[in-house]
Design a protein around this motif. Structure first.
Motif, PDB file in Angstrom:
ATOM      1  N   ASN A   1      98.639 104.619 -62.968  1.00  0.00           N
ATOM      2  CA  ASN A   1      99.478 104.908 -61.795  1.00  0.00           C
ATOM      3  C   ASN A   1      99.149 106.251 -61.158  1.00  0.00           C
ATOM      4  N   SER A   2      98.022 106.842 -61.515  1.00  0.00           N
ATOM      5  CA  SER A   2      97.677 108.152 -60.955  1.00  0.00           C
ATOM      6  C   SER A   2      96.190 108.443 -61.174  1.00  0.00           C
TER       7      SER A   2
ATOM      8  N   TYR B   1      94.811 119.572 -77.120  1.00  0.00           N
ATOM      9  CA  TYR B   1      94.209 118.619 -76.164  1.00  0.00           C
ATOM     10  C   TYR B   1      92.713 118.437 -76.450  1.00  0.00           C
TER      11      TYR B   1
ATOM     12  N   THR C   1      92.656 115.417 -59.167  1.00  0.00           N
ATOM     13  CA  THR C   1      93.685 114.380 -59.370  1.00  0.00           C
ATOM     14  C   THR C   1      95.053 115.075 -59.417  1.00  0.00           C
TER      15      THR C   1
HETATM   16  N1  LIG Z   1      91.467 115.709 -63.814  1.00  0.00           N
HETATM   17  C1  LIG Z   1      90.650 116.371 -64.614  1.00  0.00           C
HETATM   18  O1  LIG Z   1      90.136 117.430 -64.243  1.00  0.00           O
HETATM   19  C2  LIG Z   1      90.321 115.827 -65.986  1.00  0.00           C
HETATM   20  C3  LIG Z   1      89.313 116.475 -66.716  1.00  0.00           C
HETATM   21  C4  LIG Z   1      88.986 115.997 -67.967  1.00  0.00           C
HETATM   22  C5  LIG Z   1      89.634 114.900 -68.487  1.00  0.00           C
HETATM   23  N2  LIG Z   1      90.604 114.286 -67.763  1.00  0.00           N
HETATM   24  C6  LIG Z   1      91.249 113.109 -68.362  1.00  0.00           C
HETATM   25  O2  LIG Z   1      91.298 112.063 -67.415  1.00  0.00           O
HETATM   26  C7  LIG Z   1      92.377 111.194 -67.738  1.00  0.00           C
HETATM   27  C8  LIG Z   1      93.176 110.896 -66.494  1.00  0.00           C
HETATM   28  O3  LIG Z   1      93.730 112.117 -66.002  1.00  0.00           O
HETATM   29  P1  LIG Z   1      93.947 112.405 -64.453  1.00  0.00           P
HETATM   30  O4  LIG Z   1      93.214 113.645 -64.134  1.00  0.00           O
HETATM   31  O5  LIG Z   1      93.702 111.190 -63.669  1.00  0.00           O
HETATM   32  O6  LIG Z   1      95.486 112.841 -64.489  1.00  0.00           O
HETATM   33  P2  LIG Z   1      96.821 112.154 -63.924  1.00  0.00           P
HETATM   34  O7  LIG Z   1      96.650 111.925 -62.473  1.00  0.00           O
HETATM   35  O8  LIG Z   1      97.935 113.007 -64.402  1.00  0.00           O
HETATM   36  O9  LIG Z   1      96.834 110.787 -64.720  1.00  0.00           O
HETATM   37  C9  LIG Z   1      97.268 110.731 -66.054  1.00  0.00           C
HETATM   38  C10 LIG Z   1      97.924 109.408 -66.246  1.00  0.00           C
HETATM   39  O10 LIG Z   1      98.332 109.263 -67.603  1.00  0.00           O
HETATM   40  C11 LIG Z   1      99.622 108.727 -67.596  1.00  0.00           C
HETATM   41  N3  LIG Z   1     100.319 109.068 -68.834  1.00  0.00           N
HETATM   42  C12 LIG Z   1     100.453 110.271 -69.416  1.00  0.00           C
HETATM   43  N4  LIG Z   1     101.165 110.168 -70.540  1.00  0.00           N
HETATM   44  C13 LIG Z   1     101.473 108.850 -70.665  1.00  0.00           C
HETATM   45  C14 LIG Z   1     102.174 108.100 -71.618  1.00  0.00           C
HETATM   46  N5  LIG Z   1     102.726 108.665 -72.697  1.00  0.00           N
HETATM   47  N6  LIG Z   1     102.298 106.767 -71.435  1.00  0.00           N
HETATM   48  C15 LIG Z   1     101.755 106.166 -70.362  1.00  0.00           C
HETATM   49  N7  LIG Z   1     101.066 106.830 -69.424  1.00  0.00           N
HETATM   50  C16 LIG Z   1     100.939 108.152 -69.573  1.00  0.00           C
HETATM   51  C17 LIG Z   1     100.306 109.318 -66.368  1.00  0.00           C
HETATM   52  O11 LIG Z   1     101.396 108.520 -65.971  1.00  0.00           O
HETATM   53  P3  LIG Z   1     102.893 109.133 -65.886  1.00  0.00           P
HETATM   54  O12 LIG Z   1     102.778 110.361 -65.058  1.00  0.00           O
HETATM   55  O13 LIG Z   1     103.655 108.027 -65.229  1.00  0.00           O
HETATM   56  O14 LIG Z   1     103.276 109.379 -67.295  1.00  0.00           O
HETATM   57  C18 LIG Z   1      99.169 109.250 -65.382  1.00  0.00           C
HETATM   58  O15 LIG Z   1      99.104 107.976 -64.800  1.00  0.00           O
HETATM   59  C19 LIG Z   1      93.156 111.881 -68.854  1.00  0.00           C
HETATM   60  O16 LIG Z   1      92.763 111.305 -70.088  1.00  0.00           O
HETATM   61  C20 LIG Z   1      92.689 113.319 -68.767  1.00  0.00           C
HETATM   62  O17 LIG Z   1      92.798 113.983 -70.009  1.00  0.00           O
HETATM   63  C21 LIG Z   1      90.956 114.715 -66.514  1.00  0.00           C
END
Ligand SMILES: NC(=O)c1ccc[n+]([C@@H]2O[C@H](COP(=O)([O-])OP(=O)(O)OC[C@H]3O[C@@H](n4cnc5c(N)ncnc54)[C@H](OP(=O)(O)O)[C@@H]3O)[C@@H](O)[C@H]2O)c1
Length: 252
Positions: A16-17, A151, A186
């Motif tokens: 959802n994000s 993390y 994001t």
């Molecule tokens: N953006 C970056 O720079 C970056 C860098 C390295 C790695 N990552 C990784 O990429 C992945 C996606 O992150 P993103 O950047 O797209 O961030 P995001 O937009 O915050 O997306 C994270 C998603 O995880 C969901 N989530 C978190 N806890 C949850 C739970 N307990 N149960 C179900 N859903 C849950 C959130 O939904 P709700 O808000 O509804 O809980 C949200 O949809 C993550 O694994 C993150 O660690 C991101």
């Protein structure tokens, strides 16, 4: 357009994000039936509208075993099978090592490692021959990342898990891989429960250090997920693909 996932059913956690939502849209465009999970009602509703009526949108906490089991039961009932799992949901909350208490540790590890572990395990009975499992790690799993000790360690644990599971599941034709993003623009980047100026400083520092002088986009990560999900990557297993515009290769 060639549809690379026609007839496939894909679960994307955190759909959802950000990266998860971009991936769900791309998989849908490639013919997959998509299932997404998340916790926040408002973004789940927006995602339902974006993805269309065919998508199964579930409000679930993927850090909880009962929610994970319920998710698999719903998928079994609606689709009867799974071909792709993108275990992508995670939370990041910085804190100095000395100040991390048990509740902080359990919150992060409960979603970022335990939740991913059991999402993959509970999906097993539904997985078809040739299924693709993916997890989202982070470049912080191969580099020191001050204030992100829990993390980063969880993401390193996932990298290890991918290697082990790719061997354990190979006889079922199941491939397991990780995608390791660098800084990606994001809603999740900077959702750290710290003051805005701290997030802004981190953003500027990443842009300065980036050889491309920019963040990646969620769509740029989603296209790597598509590659790993479909038959184009039929001999790619047990590995981690870094999507970071080379930022992690820089010495300084
Ligand atoms: N953006 C970056 O720079 C970056 C860098 C390295 C790695 N990552 C990784 O990429 C992945 C996606 O992150 P993103 O950047 O797209 O961030 P995001 O937009 O915050 O997306 C994270 C998603 O995880 C969901 N989530 C978190 N806890 C949850 C739970 N307990 N149960 C179900 N859903 C849950 C959130 O939904 P709700 O808000 O509804 O809980 C949200 O949809 C993550 O694994 C993150 O660690 C991101």
């Amino acid at each position: 357009m060639e549809q690379k996932l026609l007839g496939k059913t894909a679960l994307i956690t955190g759909g959802n994000s950000g990266i998860g939502l971009a991936t769900a849209r791309l998989f849908r465009d490639h013919g997959a039936q998509v299932v997404i999970t998340g916790r926040e009602a408002a973004t789940l509703q927006q995602s339902r509208e974006l993805l269309g009526g065919e998508a199964l949108v579930l409000q679930r906490d993927m850090g909880r075993l009962d929610d994970i089991e319920l998710t698999m039961a719903d998928i079994k009932q609606r689709f009867g099978k799974l071909d792709i799992v993108f275990a992508n949901a995670a939370i990041a909350r910085p804190a100095p090592f000395a100040l991390i208490d048990e509740a902080h540790f359990d919150d992060i590890a409960g979603v970022d490692f335990k939740g991913v572990f059991f999402t993959l395990q509970k999906a097993l009975p539904l997985l078809q021959e040739g299924a693709s499992l993916m997890v989202t790690t982070s470049i912080s799993n191969q580099k020191g990342s001050p204030n992100f000790s829990v993390y980063a360690a969880c993401k390193a644990a996932l990298r290890s898990l991918v290697q082990t599971l790719s061997l354990e599941l190979a006889d079922r034709g199941i491939r397991v891989n990780a995608i390791s993003p660098g800084p990606i623009d994001t809603p999740g980047f900077g959702r750290w429960e710290v003051p805005d100026d701290v997030v802004q400083a981190a953003r500027l520092e990443f842009e300065r250090k980036s050889p491309f002088k920019r963040f990646g986009t969620a769509e740029e990560v989603a296209r790597v997920a598509l590659f790993l999900a479909c038959a184009d990557s039929s001999y790619v297993a047990g590995t981690e693909i870094v999507v970071d515009g080379a930022i992690s290769t820089a010495l300084l």
